[in-house]
Design a protein around this motif. Sequence first.
Motif: not given
Length: 443
Positions: A113-118, A133-137
């Motif tokens: 459904t959703a994934v992020t990286v950080a 501040g490091s989290l990205r979609r």
Amino acid sequence: MKQPTRAPFATVLSVCVLVLTLIVTGSAVRALLDRPDSAPAQGGSGTRSHWVNTWTGMPQLTEPANLPPAPYTGEKSVLVDTTLRQTVRVTAGGHRIRLRFSNAYGDTPLPLTAVTVALPQGGKAGVGAVEPGSLRRVTFAGRDATTVPVGAQVVSDDLDFDLRAGTELTVTAYTARGQASLALTSHPGSRTTSYLVHGDHTRDQDLTGATAVDHWYLLSDVEVLAPARTRAVAVVGDSLTDGRGSTTNGNDRWPDQFFDRLRSRPDTSDIAVLNQAAGGNRVLNDGLGPNVLARLDRDVLSRSGVSWLILFEGVNDIGTAAATREAQRAVTDDLIAGYQQIVVRAHALGIRVYGATITPFAGNSLYDDGAGVREATRQRVNAWIRTPGHFDALIDFDRAVRDPSAPDRLLPALQVGDGLHLNPEGYRVLASAVPEGLFRNRG
């Protein structure tokens, strides 16, 4: 006065077509050169970029004991309305990344459904919080959600994200519907802590009240867009390479410590190390995961940027075969034939194959037969591995960790006490036994 002869219409038409073809061809070449995976790499004058695997976790079918704990596993489904956060250590750096999720062993589609990286908090392995501040979609064909078909994998869109070699990456995935069966793809022997919590918390800085598990699920690869000279070495092995006996969240398996050595030297600092091992794995027959001959294409030959293969496997083939002379003679012959197949298939793609000798197991309650029948097989197989010309080079792990006073046994100070598996110091000795000169960059 004689009028000039006019060129036939067909000739004029041919010339026009030729000119148009040259224009189109030139445009196509320029477009090809402008593609991201052949664009000039940052920091490299005139060099080209390509995708390189920077982390892998060999996909396996999750055994019942390694499924997520309740309430994340039900009677007929798993990970329903669940956020999964896990950390992985990358071995090559870059400014663009992409992820691969695997449903290799699923018998139903896997909806993400959703994934992020950080970046994990403090840069540590196995933590549940990420750096502010490091989290990205992460997207898939421009969308947040995707579904991984049965038996397949899915590759994310590439994403601007700075990663340095040797650092940790946090990947967080949420699946609202979960997987509608218990056939979950994972890598149980992660030796790294992951976290589970109900609801969509992919964008949370920390996962309050999460359940900790020492397994990786769903994620199979991280790739980086790197300069052309960046290449990868794939390591194929069993529990000795997967790191049984190493420290949870310590990154002290022997491939980790070998990577640390490579990274410390300027001429090998841009080589990625891919650990494609699983506990109980065998060369010839399925065990925990498919046999090496079956998984070679998936785990090595199709991985991005691989130039070298280290093969350190065979002890489970010997140890699970009957302790009779006939059975052990057969497994000797079959192992050697299997090794030859691996070399031929890797060489077809220009991959150099380095053979590692099988380490001792005397004193192990499962594999030591007392009469030394299996030990004789180990000696015969190692003699073949040591013979020049069979592999592109030799890595003599047996010599590095055996007890000189009892060569059929591991040095006591290097093992965990079961006669088979090594401790972190033993894995350091293995890492030190790999000649660095075998990995002069071919970029």
